[in-house]
Enzyme design. Structure first.
Site, PDB file in Angstrom:
ATOM      1  N   SER A 137      -9.077  -0.248   2.550  1.00  0.00           N
ATOM      2  CA  SER A 137      -8.405  -0.694   1.337  1.00  0.00           C
ATOM      3  C   SER A 137      -7.331  -1.695   1.724  1.00  0.00           C
ATOM      4  CB  SER A 137      -7.750   0.488   0.622  1.00  0.00           C
ATOM      5  OG  SER A 137      -6.894   0.061  -0.426  1.00  0.00           O
ATOM      6  N   TYR A 150      -3.511   8.819   0.350  1.00  0.00           N
ATOM      7  CA  TYR A 150      -4.645   7.895   0.240  1.00  0.00           C
ATOM      8  C   TYR A 150      -4.421   6.682   1.145  1.00  0.00           C
ATOM      9  CZ  TYR A 150      -7.799   4.359  -1.634  1.00  0.00           C
ATOM     10  OH  TYR A 150      -8.749   3.372  -1.745  1.00  0.00           O
TER      11      TYR A 150
END
Length: 261
Positions: A137, A150
């Site tokens: 990400s 996350y």
């Protein structure tokens, strides 16, 4: 990465980026297998894409991963590409002192891909034109403070992928990393799926497929939208700029999502 003639596994293939990648590769004539925990969503994908296959996988369980890997390589011996896309993203209030969300996120986003890689690596390294792609990400490089675990798992996936690529440098297996920006998917619910500030899913997939098609030896797949996050830290002389960008980014996201749990 070879774009046609592959047998491709995509985890988290029932929705979002996983499903969109599955459909894009399926449209190019590849044999695609989507995997995930929700059977109904997998069946919907397969019904909409004749010829695609689906297998259930609980990425949180080591025993399930080992059984899945055995069945997968038996049923699809030509498997040569794996895209590790499964993941969860949840807000966390670290001041509450609970760790359930953190533990579930680490198990799904980090341990799951590591375990599946370990189970499939002997098979993949023996295949011609093999590739293993992790999905990290842009938040691996500049964290979103409301989703700390996350972001930490995605930073770890980036680091793990770099080490895996180095350790496999003398094999034929290509190791890639896809780092998405903020994309219109249901990862964090309907708000994200419809957020005009997020990159439209189709535009993201189209750019990813163009990069893969035109840069077959690429290691990091970076659409233009993610580059401000990917290169936010810059060099040693960019510390002040990074700190300012970190604050601006997180202040903006916190304001946009005020009141969310």
């Amino acid at each position: 990465m070879q774009m046609t003639g592959n047998t491709i596994l995509i985890t988290g293939g029932g929705s979002g980026i996983g499903r969109a990648l599955a459909e894009a590769f399926h449209a190019k004539g590849n044999q695609v297998i989507v995997a995930g925990r929700r059977r109904a969503m997998l069946e919907e994908v397969v019904a909409a894409n004749p010829g695609m296959q689906a297998l259930e996988l609980d990425i949180t369980r080591d025993d399930a991963i080992k059984a899945f890997a055995s069945k997968l390589t038996t049923d699809f011996p030509a498997l040569n590409v794996v895209i590790q896309n499964a993941g969860i993203m949840r807000n966390e209030d670290l001041q509450k002192g609970e760790t359930d969300t953190a533990e579930a996120t680490i198990t799904t986003n980090l341990l799951g891909p590591i375990r599946l890689t370990a189970a499939l690596l002997p098979h993949l390294t023996a295949q011609p034109h093999g590739a293993l792609m992790t999905v990290s990400s842009g938040l691996a490089y500049l964290p979103l403070a409301m989703t700390p675990t996350y972001c930490a798992t995605k930073a770890a996936i980036h680091s793990y992928t770099e080490s895996l690529r180095y350790q496999l440098k003398d094999t034929s297996l290509q190791v890639l990393e896809l780092a998405p920006p903020y994309v219109q998917t249901g990862l964090m619910g309907d708000r994200q799926a419809n957020d005009p500030h997020a990159m439209p899913l189709k535009a993201f997939i189209d750019e990813v497929m163009t990069i893969l098609s035109t840069q077959p030896e690429v290691h990091e797949i970076l659409v233009d939208r993610v580059k401000p996050l990917r290169f936010a830290a810059g060099g040693a002389d960019k510390t002040a700029d990074y700190a300012a960008f970190f604050k601006q980014f997180n202040d903006g996201m916190a304001a946009a999502r005020q009141g969310e749990k």
